[in-house]
Design a protein around this motif. Sequence first.
Motif, PDB file in Angstrom:
ATOM      1  N   VAL A  44       2.601   3.232  -0.203  1.00  0.00           N
ATOM      2  CA  VAL A  44       2.010   3.923  -1.366  1.00  0.00           C
ATOM      3  C   VAL A  44       3.044   4.876  -1.945  1.00  0.00           C
ATOM      4  O   VAL A  44       3.624   5.684  -1.233  1.00  0.00           O
ATOM      5  N   HIS A  45       3.263   4.777  -3.272  1.00  0.00           N
ATOM      6  CA  HIS A  45       4.132   5.755  -3.932  1.00  0.00           C
ATOM      7  C   HIS A  45       3.687   5.962  -5.381  1.00  0.00           C
ATOM      8  O   HIS A  45       2.888   5.209  -5.929  1.00  0.00           O
ATOM      9  N   GLY A  46       4.225   6.993  -5.989  1.00  0.00           N
ATOM     10  CA  GLY A  46       3.757   7.432  -7.305  1.00  0.00           C
ATOM     11  C   GLY A  46       4.002   6.454  -8.430  1.00  0.00           C
ATOM     12  O   GLY A  46       3.341   6.519  -9.464  1.00  0.00           O
ATOM     13  N   LYS A  47       4.963   5.519  -8.273  1.00  0.00           N
ATOM     14  CA  LYS A  47       5.278   4.592  -9.375  1.00  0.00           C
ATOM     15  C   LYS A  47       4.407   3.337  -9.360  1.00  0.00           C
ATOM     16  O   LYS A  47       4.530   2.480 -10.222  1.00  0.00           O
ATOM     17  N   MET A  48       3.542   3.231  -8.355  1.00  0.00           N
ATOM     18  CA  MET A  48       2.656   2.059  -8.276  1.00  0.00           C
ATOM     19  C   MET A  48       1.515   2.183  -9.284  1.00  0.00           C
ATOM     20  O   MET A  48       1.123   3.289  -9.647  1.00  0.00           O
ATOM     21  N   ALA A  49       0.983   1.053  -9.702  1.00  0.00           N
ATOM     22  CA  ALA A  49      -0.212   1.073 -10.558  1.00  0.00           C
ATOM     23  C   ALA A  49      -1.366   1.665  -9.751  1.00  0.00           C
ATOM     24  O   ALA A  49      -1.441   1.478  -8.527  1.00  0.00           O
ATOM     25  N   ALA A  50      -2.282   2.348 -10.445  1.00  0.00           N
ATOM     26  CA  ALA A  50      -3.388   3.047  -9.773  1.00  0.00           C
ATOM     27  C   ALA A  50      -4.204   2.085  -8.902  1.00  0.00           C
ATOM     28  O   ALA A  50      -4.590   2.430  -7.778  1.00  0.00           O
ATOM     29  N   ALA A  51      -4.453   0.860  -9.404  1.00  0.00           N
ATOM     30  CA  ALA A  51      -5.274  -0.107  -8.657  1.00  0.00           C
ATOM     31  C   ALA A  51      -4.569  -0.529  -7.366  1.00  0.00           C
ATOM     32  O   ALA A  51      -5.204  -0.638  -6.308  1.00  0.00           O
ATOM     33  N   ASP A  52      -3.241  -0.745  -7.453  1.00  0.00           N
ATOM     34  CA  ASP A  52      -2.469  -1.149  -6.266  1.00  0.00           C
ATOM     35  C   ASP A  52      -2.454  -0.024  -5.228  1.00  0.00           C
ATOM     36  O   ASP A  52      -2.585  -0.248  -4.025  1.00  0.00           O
ATOM     37  N   LYS A  53      -2.275   1.181  -5.739  1.00  0.00           N
ATOM     38  CA  LYS A  53      -2.235   2.357  -4.857  1.00  0.00           C
ATOM     39  C   LYS A  53      -3.569   2.480  -4.121  1.00  0.00           C
ATOM     40  O   LYS A  53      -3.617   2.687  -2.910  1.00  0.00           O
ATOM     41  N   ASP A  54      -4.659   2.350  -4.885  1.00  0.00           N
ATOM     42  CA  ASP A  54      -5.991   2.485  -4.307  1.00  0.00           C
ATOM     43  C   ASP A  54      -6.254   1.392  -3.275  1.00  0.00           C
ATOM     44  O   ASP A  54      -6.823   1.651  -2.211  1.00  0.00           O
ATOM     45  N   PHE A  55      -5.797   0.163  -3.567  1.00  0.00           N
ATOM     46  CA  PHE A  55      -5.978  -0.964  -2.647  1.00  0.00           C
ATOM     47  C   PHE A  55      -5.293  -0.667  -1.308  1.00  0.00           C
ATOM     48  O   PHE A  55      -5.887  -0.847  -0.240  1.00  0.00           O
ATOM     49  N   GLU A  56      -4.038  -0.173  -1.389  1.00  0.00           N
ATOM     50  CA  GLU A  56      -3.281   0.128  -0.167  1.00  0.00           C
ATOM     51  C   GLU A  56      -3.917   1.281   0.611  1.00  0.00           C
ATOM     52  O   GLU A  56      -3.997   1.254   1.842  1.00  0.00           O
ATOM     53  N   MET A  57      -4.368   2.297  -0.113  1.00  0.00           N
ATOM     54  CA  MET A  57      -5.014   3.438   0.554  1.00  0.00           C
ATOM     55  C   MET A  57      -6.292   2.987   1.256  1.00  0.00           C
ATOM     56  O   MET A  57      -6.575   3.403   2.382  1.00  0.00           O
ATOM     57  N   GLN A  58      -7.057   2.138   0.583  1.00  0.00           N
ATOM     58  CA  GLN A  58      -8.320   1.673   1.166  1.00  0.00           C
ATOM     59  C   GLN A  58      -8.069   0.855   2.437  1.00  0.00           C
ATOM     60  O   GLN A  58      -8.822   0.962   3.402  1.00  0.00           O
ATOM     61  N   ARG A  59      -7.010   0.053   2.434  1.00  0.00           N
ATOM     62  CA  ARG A  59      -6.667  -0.727   3.639  1.00  0.00           C
ATOM     63  C   ARG A  59      -6.423   0.220   4.817  1.00  0.00           C
ATOM     64  O   ARG A  59      -6.869  -0.038   5.933  1.00  0.00           O
ATOM     65  N   PHE A  60      -5.702   1.320   4.538  1.00  0.00           N
ATOM     66  CA  PHE A  60      -5.394   2.286   5.598  1.00  0.00           C
ATOM     67  C   PHE A  60      -6.669   3.016   6.032  1.00  0.00           C
ATOM     68  O   PHE A  60      -6.921   3.186   7.233  1.00  0.00           O
ATOM     69  N   ILE A  61      -7.471   3.430   5.059  1.00  0.00           N
ATOM     70  CA  ILE A  61      -8.711   4.166   5.361  1.00  0.00           C
ATOM     71  C   ILE A  61      -9.648   3.308   6.222  1.00  0.00           C
ATOM     72  O   ILE A  61     -10.292   3.795   7.152  1.00  0.00           O
ATOM     73  N   LYS A  62      -9.695   1.997   5.914  1.00  0.00           N
ATOM     74  CA  LYS A  62     -10.575   1.090   6.676  1.00  0.00           C
ATOM     75  C   LYS A  62      -9.983   0.712   8.031  1.00  0.00           C
ATOM     76  O   LYS A  62     -10.632   0.018   8.822  1.00  0.00           O
ATOM     77  N   GLY A  63      -8.740   1.103   8.282  1.00  0.00           N
ATOM     78  CA  GLY A  63      -8.122   0.782   9.573  1.00  0.00           C
ATOM     79  C   GLY A  63      -7.487  -0.587   9.613  1.00  0.00           C
ATOM     80  O   GLY A  63      -7.124  -1.080  10.686  1.00  0.00           O
ATOM     81  N   GLU A  64      -7.315  -1.232   8.447  1.00  0.00           N
ATOM     82  CA  GLU A  64      -6.697  -2.569   8.414  1.00  0.00           C
ATOM     83  C   GLU A  64      -5.178  -2.482   8.598  1.00  0.00           C
ATOM     84  O   GLU A  64      -4.540  -3.452   8.957  1.00  0.00           O
ATOM     85  N   THR A  65      -4.610  -1.323   8.297  1.00  0.00           N
ATOM     86  CA  THR A  65      -3.180  -1.101   8.547  1.00  0.00           C
ATOM     87  C   THR A  65      -3.044   0.109   9.469  1.00  0.00           C
ATOM     88  O   THR A  65      -3.857   1.031   9.408  1.00  0.00           O
ATOM     89  N   GLN A  66      -2.006   0.090  10.298  1.00  0.00           N
ATOM     90  CA  GLN A  66      -1.838   1.204  11.258  1.00  0.00           C
ATOM     91  C   GLN A  66      -0.862   2.269  10.760  1.00  0.00           C
ATOM     92  O   GLN A  66      -0.891   3.401  11.197  1.00  0.00           O
ATOM     93  N   ILE A  67       0.041   1.863   9.857  1.00  0.00           N
ATOM     94  CA  ILE A  67       1.070   2.801   9.373  1.00  0.00           C
ATOM     95  C   ILE A  67       1.004   2.869   7.850  1.00  0.00           C
ATOM     96  O   ILE A  67       0.958   1.821   7.187  1.00  0.00           O
TER      97      ILE A  67
END
Length: 702
Positions: free
Chosen positions: A525-548
């Motif tokens: 996740v970084h500031g230059k990503m599109a909002a939807a992509d950023k949110d998708f990656e954050m949600q994966r982490f929040i749901k525990g689908e990614t560890q790092i």
Amino acid sequence: MNSQQFQTPIEYLKGVGLARAEVLKKELRIFTFEDLLKHFPYKYIDRTRFYKIKDVQPDMPYVQVLARLISKEIIGEKHTKRLVAQAKDDTGIIELVWFQSIKWVEKTLIPGKAYVLFGKPGFFNGKAQMAHPEMELYNSGAAQQRGTLTLQPAYNSTEKLKQFTLDSKGLQKLIAGLLDQHAKDIHENIPAYLLNRFKLAPRADSYRNIHFPDNAAQLNEAIQRLKFEELFFLQLKLLKNKLTRASKFKGNIFGTVGHYFNEFYHHKLPFELTNSQKRVLKEIRIDTQRGVQMNRLLQGDVGSGKTVVALMSMLIAIDNGFQTCIMAPTEILANQHFQTIKSLVGDDFVEVALLTGSVPQKKRRVIHEKLEDGSLKILIGTHALIEDKVRYQNLGLVVIDEQHRFGVEQRAKLWRKNIVPPHILVMTATPIPRTLAMTLYGDLDVSVINELPAGRKPIETKHFYEAQRLRMFGLMKQEITKGRQIYVVYPLIQESEKLDLKNLMDGTEIMSREFPLPQFRISVVHGKMAAADKDFEMQRFIKGETQIMVATTVIEVGVNVPNASVMIIENAERFGLSQLHQLRGRVGRGAEQSYCILMTCPKLSNDGRIRINTMVKTNNGFEIAEIDMQLRGPGNIEGTQQSGVLDLKVANLATDQELLITARKCVEDILTKDPQLALPENLLLNQPFQAKNAGLSWDKIS
């Protein structure tokens, strides 16, 4: 100070004119006589010491010599032309050289006369030399002539100003002229009894002596007087506003604690409140029963439980028939508050709605209707809450999160949403040093939550150098094996040629090699990503689908993952203390032990070392904020730049804490005895221009 005289536009000062006035306005924001008078020196050059020519050394920053001019000569042709002169004292000869303004300088030099020479020494062919020295004829009868035998002021200037001969010397000349013409118009603004009590120098003398002191003692007296004046009038404005507001704005009385509060406290609250939280709730309860509008600042570190206190305060308002709202500066924060409060109250207890720029028009209309008929009790949102279309039936309590991100006018719009202004609870997760809070929020009552919720363990902070990276990987694997998650934060997205930093792209590659698929998964996740992509990656982490999660500082606020137990900050020396503390606060939100790893290069600057050592030593946000203010100065602390309050010219909140506390206590004593400032000895303090001199005004309730 006679304010009318000193509000004269700067172009009318002798020696300025329209062209110089324009450049003074653009470069230094000097618009009036007063602005010029308050353009104080940033340092003083000691002109009290004279060197003998034989004692002059090339590594000296500047020297002052008393010598007699013995010769002058223009030598060279066209581009090589220069003026060379020689001067001597009883120990030797010094050569003086000019490469510019040769003809003009040559005319002013009189061989046989004694001069005071001042400049940067050098050596050429073994002889002492001075290029472009400042020269003044020595006047033995004027031992205190200004700018020669005293502490000479040095003023900030710019290249553009120098084109108009407004270098430090040019500004000095203008200020000297201003004082010569108008020193008589600088009137006293502090009553005699305070001048005597605090042994303060007279005002006119202080303005003259801060610019042109005869000695260090005189300069210190002037600085002390003007610092006290600045802090005194700032506190007088803030505390007078507080009194005015208490008399002018009545407040709704929350007389009962009823069904909503009791039901939540006894049956829905999933944990025991800390003593800090109970104390703050009691303070809010007392405030809302007095019939005067509450204005309270609630300070507490990330994760200290401010939102629960805000919610329980809102339930008291609802018990008394009022609506409430929370205004947050970003959609991420507004969403976080909405999710937290919804999870605490459930679906069928009290209606909660979210209003941000992203809410569709159809849903928005429903929210507007429910607000107007009074059925919607808690509204959470961004500045969308203050739009004219948003009308409440009976708004009783407003909670403002991170208020420094909102302008005065934005906050005032919320006040006008009800006939009787709602009670105001301001929350901040940015710990503020005491003196800064007394200045930024000096007209608010302050509550502090200084305990972690039960079951939380303090985050353990470790400092690793680059050579210890394998230890860091080992700790990461150990935590992932336990089922935990990890943040890795970088200061840059892509490599910069100027800064030798680890960057996020390289970092992601290294992490991918060290933690390969399919055993490990990484979010980026970084500031230059599109909002939807950023949110998708954050949600994966929040749901525990990614560890790092490898990220830039976009995760500083708004991400709440209790399962994340490690925060790794790469190139930690490049971050400010408050940012490091905010990032660390992203972990430690569950019951498990959490860690913050600060990775740095082997060579650290002195400030960098202090920041890293402070983080390792303490988790106390207020202690960290104090050290941060000492390192960076109060004007650079997050949120203070746009506050408008910290435009201090002489005082410094980092170093003048005792003086600020003294000034505030003095104001409190005066207003306790004489709230209207009507007693004869205080009439001087009640003149309208006094508030202007503090850069503020009585009638603008902020």
